[in-house]
Design a protein around this motif. Structure first.
Motif, short mmCIF file in Angstrom:
data_model
loop_
_atom_site.label_atom_id
_atom_site.label_comp_id
_atom_site.label_asym_id
_atom_site.label_seq_id
_atom_site.Cartn_x
_atom_site.Cartn_y
_atom_site.Cartn_z
N SER A 27 0.84 -1.25 0.11
CA SER A 27 -0.02 0.09 -0.08
C SER A 27 0.71 1.38 -0.11
O SER A 27 0.32 2.51 -0.35
CB SER A 27 -0.82 0.08 1.16
N GLY A 61 -0.19 3.68 4.15
CA GLY A 61 -1.16 4.34 3.23
C GLY A 61 -1.28 5.76 3.20
O GLY A 61 -1.08 6.15 2.03
N THR A 64 -5.12 2.87 4.27
CA THR A 64 -5.43 1.94 3.26
C THR A 64 -4.99 0.41 3.35
O THR A 64 -5.75 -0.37 2.86
CB THR A 64 -5.07 2.33 1.84
#
Length: 343
Positions: A27, A61, A64
Motif C-alpha cells: 500500500s 497508506g 489503506t
C-alpha cells in the motif's frame, strides 16, 4: 501442506507461523499502491501456504493497508494472527510520534473499524513518543487488553530501557525491530533484553529492504516515489561498497544451491526459535521463495562465514536518513508521573 510450521511468540500464549508477511509494500513506501485484487490473492495464497501472521500499521497508506487486510481476511479471521500498529501521525503534512492515552484509544478504535475486527491480536506502539512516559502509554494499552479490544501488546523500535519499563506495567509479547545481515546493532543490547524477559522478536526488513534479492540492481527498478531511494545505504557513495558484500553473499548462496535472499532470510531464521521474520512482498513467486528459506539449513561454520562477510559495521550508510532520525529505536522520557495519574 503447511511447511511453514508454528512458533510461540513471547511468553503470554501467542502462537504464529514461523514466518510472517509484512504488508507495508502493498500500500505504500515502496512505490505506488499495488492492485487490490492482486494483493488479496497474495494474502490468500500465503494463508493456504501456511503463512498466518500478518503485519500492518495504520500509517501504511495511510489507513489503506488496514482496509485491504480487513477485506482479505474476511471469512478467514479464525485462521490468522493479525498485528497492527499506532503511534505515527502525518497530520497537517508533518510527521508526529504520539503515545498519549487519548490518541492510543482513538487509534485502536479506528483500526478496528477499518479492519472490520472486534479484536487485534498484537498491537504495537510503532514508535516511541519521547514526550510521554512509556508507563502512561502502557497504562492505556493495558486497559484496551482488559476491554478485549487487543489481546497482546508489542513495541517497535524501542530501546532496552524502555522495553524494561513497559514490561513492568504489562507483559510485552513481542518487540519488532530491524534485523538482517546488514542491520545487526540490535544484537548488543535489545535482543538480550528481550530474551531475558521472555519477549518474542519480530524481525522486519530481514532482506535488507530487498537488497539481498539483487544487490545494487534493485535501485535501477525503483519508482520515483520509492522511499528507499532516499535511504543512505542506497546512495551511490555507499551502494558500490555494499554491493561488493552482496556479491560475496550471492556467491555463497550459489554454492548452497539457494538464492541470495533465501540465504539472508535463513540467517535470520537461524537466530533462534524466538525470532519471527516478516519479509514483505507483493509477488506470489517471491512469497514462495521466502517460504523456501525455511528449508535452507546453515551449519555453524556457514553462519560464521556469513557473519564474517556481514559483520556489525560492514555496510556503509545509516538505516534512515537524518529526516527520519525519530524512526530508529528510542528511549522514553521519565518526567514526573504524578502529573499523569488519573484524577
Amino acid at each position: 501442506m503447511d511447511g511453514v510450521g508454528r512458533m510461540k511468540l513471547g511468553s503470554q500464549g501467542l502462537e504464529v507461523s514461523r514466518q510472517g508477511l509484512g504488508c507495508m509494500g502493498m500500500s505504500s513506501a515502496y512505490g505506488p499502491p499495488k492492485p487490490e485484487c492482486e494483493m488479496i490473492a497474495l494474502i490468500h495464497h500465503a494463508i493456504d501456504s501456511g503463512i498466518t501472521f500478518f503485519d500492518s500499521s495504520d500509517i501504511y497508506g495511510p489507513f489503506t493497508n488496514e482496509i485491504l487486510l480487513g477485506k482479505a481476511l474476511e471469512g478467514k479471521r479464525e485462521k490468522v494472527k493479525f498485528a497492527t500498529k499506532f503511534g505515527i501521525s502525518f497530520a497537517d503534512g508533518k510527521v508526529d510520534v504520539r503515545g498519549d492515552p487519548g490518541y492510543v484509544r482513538a487509534a485502536c478504535e479506528s483500526s478496528l473499524k477499518r479492519l472490520q475486527m472486534d479484536c487485534i491480536d498484537l498491537y504495537y506502539q510503532h514508535r516511541i513518543d519521547t514526550r510521554i512516559p512509556i508507563e502512561v502509554t502502557m497504562g492505556e494499552l493495558k486497559k484496551l487488553v482488559q476491554e478485549g479490544k487487543i489481546k497482546y501488546i508489542g513495541l517497535s523500535e524501542a530501546s532496552a530501557s524502555t522495553i524494561r519499563r513497559a514490561h513492568a506495567v504489562h507483559p510485552i509479547t513481542a518487540v519488532q525491530l530491524e534485523w538482517s545481515l546488514w542491520t545487526r546493532d540490535v544484537e548488543e543490547d535489545i535482543v538480550p533484553t528481550c530474551r531475558e524477559l521472555g519477549i518474542g522478536i519480530v524481525a522486519y526488513s530481514p532482506l535488507g529492504r530487498g537488497f539481498f534479492s539483487s544487490g545494487a540492481k534493485l535501485v535501477e527498478n525503483m519508482s520515483d516515489d520509492d522511499f528507499r531511494k532516499f535511504l543512505p545505504r542506497f546512495q551511490p557513495e555507499n551502494l558500490e561498497h555494499n554491493n561488493h558484500i552482496f556479491e560475496r553473499v550471492n556467491e555463497m548462496a550459489t554454492r548452497k544451491g539457494c538464492t541470495s535472499s533465501q540465504l539472508a532470510l535463513a540467517w535470520v531464521h537461524h537466530q533462534g526459535s524466538d525470532v519471527c521474520p516478516i519479509p514483505g512482498t507483493t509477488k506470489i513467486e517471491n512469497l514462495n521463495q521466502n517460504i523456501g528459506a525455511l528449508s535452507v539449513k546453515l551449519t555453524s561454520e556457514e553462519m560464521a562465514e556469513l557473519e564474517s562477510l556481514a559483520f556489525a559495521d560492514a555496510f556503509k550508510g545509516e538505516r534512515y536518513g537524518a529526516s527520519f532520525s525519530s524512526w530508529t529505536w528510542r528511549k522514553s522520557e521519565t518526567p514526573d508521573l504524578s502529573s499523569w495519574k488519573d484524577e
